[in-house]
Design a protein around this motif. Structure first.
Motif, PDB file in Angstrom:
ATOM      1  N   THR A  77       0.833  -1.205   0.000  1.00 47.41           N
ATOM      2  CA  THR A  77       0.000   0.000   0.000  1.00 47.41           C
ATOM      3  C   THR A  77       0.869   1.256   0.000  1.00 47.41           C
ATOM      4  OG1 THR A  77      -0.087  -0.067   2.419  1.00 47.41           O
ATOM      5  CG2 THR A  77      -1.955  -1.039   1.246  1.00 47.41           C
ATOM      6  N   SER A 135       1.669  -0.260 -12.608  1.00 50.32           N
ATOM      7  CA  SER A 135       0.600  -0.392 -11.606  1.00 50.32           C
ATOM      8  C   SER A 135       0.341   0.939 -10.912  1.00 50.32           C
ATOM      9  CB  SER A 135       0.980  -1.448 -10.554  1.00 50.32           C
ATOM     10  OG  SER A 135       2.100  -1.039  -9.795  1.00 50.32           O
ATOM     11  N   PHE A 181      -7.178  -7.779  -3.672  1.00 44.46           N
ATOM     12  CA  PHE A 181      -6.174  -6.793  -4.069  1.00 44.46           C
ATOM     13  C   PHE A 181      -5.403  -7.191  -5.336  1.00 44.46           C
ATOM     14  CE2 PHE A 181      -7.135  -5.437   0.249  1.00 44.46           C
ATOM     15  CZ  PHE A 181      -7.347  -4.073   0.029  1.00 44.46           C
ATOM     16  N   PHE A 182      -5.839  -8.255  -5.992  1.00 41.64           N
ATOM     17  CA  PHE A 182      -5.393  -8.487  -7.379  1.00 41.64           C
ATOM     18  C   PHE A 182      -6.124  -7.493  -8.291  1.00 41.64           C
ATOM     19  CE2 PHE A 182      -4.312 -13.152  -6.362  1.00 41.64           C
ATOM     20  CZ  PHE A 182      -2.956 -12.895  -6.332  1.00 41.64           C
ATOM     21  N   LYS A 183      -7.289  -7.019  -7.842  1.00 43.95           N
ATOM     22  CA  LYS A 183      -8.085  -6.062  -8.621  1.00 43.95           C
ATOM     23  C   LYS A 183      -7.694  -4.634  -8.240  1.00 43.95           C
ATOM     24  CE  LYS A 183     -11.450  -8.924  -7.273  1.00 43.95           C
ATOM     25  NZ  LYS A 183     -12.735  -9.299  -6.703  1.00 43.95           N
ATOM     26  N   PRO A 184      -7.950  -3.657  -9.122  1.00 46.21           N
ATOM     27  CA  PRO A 184      -7.617  -2.269  -8.789  1.00 46.21           C
ATOM     28  C   PRO A 184      -8.283  -1.847  -7.482  1.00 46.21           C
ATOM     29  CG  PRO A 184      -8.194  -2.449 -11.116  1.00 46.21           C
ATOM     30  CD  PRO A 184      -8.504  -3.793 -10.485  1.00 46.21           C
ATOM     31  N   ALA A 185      -7.518  -1.169  -6.630  1.00 53.20           N
ATOM     32  CA  ALA A 185      -8.016  -0.776  -5.315  1.00 53.20           C
ATOM     33  C   ALA A 185      -9.013   0.373  -5.444  1.00 53.20           C
ATOM     34  CB  ALA A 185      -6.847  -0.358  -4.428  1.00 53.20           C
ATOM     35  N   ALA A 201      -2.072  -3.227  -3.749  1.00 55.12           N
ATOM     36  CA  ALA A 201      -2.027  -4.382  -4.645  1.00 55.12           C
ATOM     37  C   ALA A 201      -1.390  -5.568  -3.936  1.00 55.12           C
ATOM     38  CB  ALA A 201      -1.207  -4.053  -5.895  1.00 55.12           C
ATOM     39  N   THR A 202      -1.911  -6.755  -4.229  1.00 58.30           N
ATOM     40  CA  THR A 202      -1.294  -7.974  -3.711  1.00 58.30           C
ATOM     41  C   THR A 202       0.018  -8.213  -4.448  1.00 58.30           C
ATOM     42  OG1 THR A 202      -3.465  -8.924  -3.228  1.00 58.30           O
ATOM     43  CG2 THR A 202      -1.627 -10.469  -3.408  1.00 58.30           C
TER      44      THR A 202
END
Lengths: 166, 166
Positions: B21, B54, B82-86, B31-32
């Motif tokens: 983060t 990213s 958190f693989f998806k956009p935050a 993001a992960t």
């Protein structure tokens, strides 16, 4: 910062075990390391945290190359062998046979896989240096069954209380 | 270099999972990630491989700080979130409550541990950048029983065939 919390949080990072090798002229370095991560797909980069007062660090700074020999499950003995200073004897290091890889770095005969790297950058800001390598060759001697990372010797396989840096 | 052997050798490196983060002004990134290693004891340094296209990479370049929120065993759902956009919503990111750490980076409420870092160097030479952070704060919300790394969600816990970079 609470020192105990810092230690615990950092120990939550899981690691595999590798023998880091490098050769320059008649100097040869080899040491067990665990602070390793991939850091890019294209070009393929890896990062290794290398103790700045170690023999292998002195050698890889000259050779500008290194190999990571991936230790396999059951190779605890080899991990402990390379915790000690490496001793060369002909085509063996500390009793382990090796050949030279694409960069000239020693590739151990008995480990299941290796990546052979040229050094592209070194960030020296602590007791260990961040060594960034580009993978120029890689090999797998024994194809893992199942997940590849399950075939690797993990730091936790060395014992319930064993932690190690670099 | 044989592409399949390179892939297998690199997949032998085991990883944990973390939510990276960063926050700068009204921009927030999360993001992960899995490409993480410690890289020095003194000062305590960590390295993260961060995808250069990213959102979180754009933010941490401005904030010069980031946090690694260590995912715990059983937190697969959070890894996939958190693989998806935050998406930010008040004091939550993608539904997860957070507070601000010492560097201002978001610390998730539901993860068992974090390290909060200032960026000391970025080596941008591939599709992911090598981000070197100095740990300025760390915390453990739930003390691990047994080995600390066993309490961490491992990449392999996401499924037999799941690999991921960055």
């Amino acid at each position: 910062m609470d020192a105990a919390e810092k230690k615990t949080a950092l120990r939550m990072i899981p690691y595999g075990l590798y023998v880091l090798t490098a050769e320059s002229g008649d100097e040869l370095g080899a040491a067990t390391v665990n602070w390793v991560t991939q850091a890019s797909f294209e070009p393929p980069l890896v990062v290794v945290g290398v103790k700045t007062d170690s023999g292998v660090y002195a050698v890889l700074q000259k050779s500008r190359a290194f190999a990571l020999n991936v230790l396999g499950k059951g190779q605890q003995g080899l991990a402990f062998t390379f915790f000690k200073p490496a001793q060369r004897d002909g085509d063996a290091i500390s009793g382990e046979k090796f050949r030279r890889g694409a960069t000239g770095s020693p590739i151990l005969a008995s480990t299941p896989a290796f990546v052979d790297c040229r050094v592209v950058e070194i960030v020296a800001r602590g007791d260990h240096a961040v060594v960034v390598g580009e993978v120029v060759d890689a090999g797998v001697a024994r194809q893992p069954e199942g997940r590849a990372d399950d075939a690797t010797l993990w730091l936790k396989d060395l014992g319930e209380k064993t932690f190690y840096g670099g």
